[in-house]
Design a protein around this motif. Sequence first.
Motif, PDB file in Angstrom:
ATOM      1  N   ILE A 394       0.861  -1.191   0.000  1.00 36.54           N
ATOM      2  CA  ILE A 394       0.000   0.000   0.000  1.00 36.54           C
ATOM      3  C   ILE A 394       0.895   1.238   0.000  1.00 36.54           C
ATOM      4  N   PHE A 395       0.731   2.068  -1.029  1.00 39.36           N
ATOM      5  CA  PHE A 395       1.394   3.370  -1.067  1.00 39.36           C
ATOM      6  C   PHE A 395       0.445   4.415  -0.489  1.00 39.36           C
ATOM      7  N   PHE A 396       1.027   5.486   0.071  1.00 38.83           N
ATOM      8  CA  PHE A 396       0.215   6.557   0.650  1.00 38.83           C
ATOM      9  C   PHE A 396       0.652   7.914   0.106  1.00 38.83           C
ATOM     10  N   GLY A 397      -0.332   8.791  -0.062  1.00 35.72           N
ATOM     11  CA  GLY A 397      -0.082  10.188  -0.343  1.00 35.72           C
ATOM     12  C   GLY A 397      -0.709  11.025   0.749  1.00 35.72           C
ATOM     13  N   ALA A 398       0.050  11.972   1.296  1.00 38.13           N
ATOM     14  CA  ALA A 398      -0.465  12.816   2.381  1.00 38.13           C
ATOM     15  C   ALA A 398       0.068  14.223   2.204  1.00 38.13           C
ATOM     16  N   ASP A 399      -0.828  15.147   1.860  1.00 41.64           N
ATOM     17  CA  ASP A 399      -0.404  16.527   1.611  1.00 41.64           C
ATOM     18  C   ASP A 399      -1.652  17.335   1.274  1.00 41.64           C
TER      19      ASP A 399
END
Length: 599
Positions: A394-399
Amino acid sequence: MRTHYCGEVNASHVDQIVTLCGWNHRRRDHGGVIFIDLRDREGLAQVVCDPDRPEMFRIAEDVRNEFVLKVTGKVRRRPPGTENPNLASGEIEILCHELEVLNPAVTPPFQLDEENLSENVRLTHRVIDLRRPQMQKNLMLRYKVAMAFRRFLDEKGFIDIETPMLTKSTPEGARDYLVPSRVHPGQFFALPQSPQLFKQLLMVAGFDRYYQITKCFRDEDLRADRQPEFTQVDIETSFLTEEQITGLMEEMIRSVFKTALAVDLPNPFPRISYAEAMGRYGSDKPDLRVTLELTEVTDAVADVAFKVFSGPATSGGRVAALRVPGGASLTRGEIDGYTEFVKIYGARGLAYIKVNDATKLNEDGLQSPIVKNLHAAALKAIIERTGAQSGDLIFFGADKTKIVNDALGALRTKLGHEKGYVDGSAWRPLWVVDFPMFEYDEENQRWSACHHPFTSPKDGHETLMTSDPGACLAKAYDLALNGWEMGGGSVRIHSASVQERVFQALGIGPEEQQAKFGFLLDALKYGAPPHGGLAFGLDRIVTMMAGAESIRDVIAFPKTQRAQCLLTDAPSDVDEKQLRELHIRLRQKVETQVEVGKS
């Protein structure tokens, strides 16, 4: 001068005398018999020159690449075993009776079948490049596609009407190309970014079905699918609803693909809202062939100790997950490569979790430096929402939301095609509807139009334009195909009062309204009909159909990524006389003269 095109001669012409004209693609001397592959826009024909016709044979001996030739001869079948199934004329050859050199040629800068040519060489010698069979095929396809559009629109009662190329500079999102006026010193025309205002005026004038295949101009940074001058199939119609317009245009695109490629597109095209497209795919032009999707986890990580997640989650940003089935096998080098990739889109990094054992929601089953900073409830929500199984990643993007969407949306597409997460479909069209009416411009601290300021709000959303612009939706629609935006448009505002309210929401005051758009606002007061339309990017559509890497490969004389024409060496300097006539002085030259005077 000729009876047939080279690529049209086939077994049905055996024993006939034909005359062909074209270019010598290749000359081969096989022990006293000379073979010439004669080429024109329709293909190749093999010409056989026997020495029993001495005068003709002497001419054949001197023929070189790209000589322009006229050949008269008898069509015969090729000897068994020598047929070429890759050519339309591959079953036959022409026994040459007469050979005439219409024009010799110097040695071309490259061979037409040469591979790995630099684009600069190709564009500098574009005339030679356009002789290559693939380029001929691309431009013939472009013509076929344009004609398919015209035939469909003609059958549906649309009228081709030209609009001005020299017009008024109006704010439409990109920089205008400006043209100085000699007659009116200090004033400028602008080249149109689109015929938007004029096609609306044509609706007010009563031409209820308009179209135009036209050039548009935008002075902006270039990339593979963008040119300073590009071609739109521009369409506008009156007295149709949003659903009727998109339905008619969908029928047109199916017709064009059937005519040009013999491809049957799905019927009907799927439709999703802009909000759903961004939530699931991170893009308003998603490639539906890719089976990966984003999962919203913002609320699940709002109270975790990991500030990279909780920070954006509690300050209006987004945290999204991208499950990669079987992705736990990705190497650290591959993960690092994807991390560098998302930085292109503004992401500061790429957090991940390798799911070694989905039944153990701790560091025993989940491999990642971030697991120790996520509580059990957050880990449980992530695994359940993504549907992750053992062996997944699982990749995550947080911004900020835009950065997350851009980065994970691009990563989704890249991973999908590199690692085979695709469904095998050749063509996956999609309507994206219900776009926001406005987006907030943080740099200028004001609302701006998502499409353009003439887009109509959804019914019942008119009051939101002033009370809550961010919640106001528009009657706007885009058609996406395989990750490309094919075209887009909207139902327009036909009420002068609604148009003025939109300008108010955008912070465009009465004086600026009148200065920039007065002619449109005045026209709307004289009984404007409900109307709407859209524009399709012809260059992009043909690029997709041709399987080309860049729209430059489907444009006869394109510009480079620096907006230059290498063939004609444009843009270029002009002489002082022309500048004086236009009442223009170049700042650089003026400053140089001042410095010289000081010294």
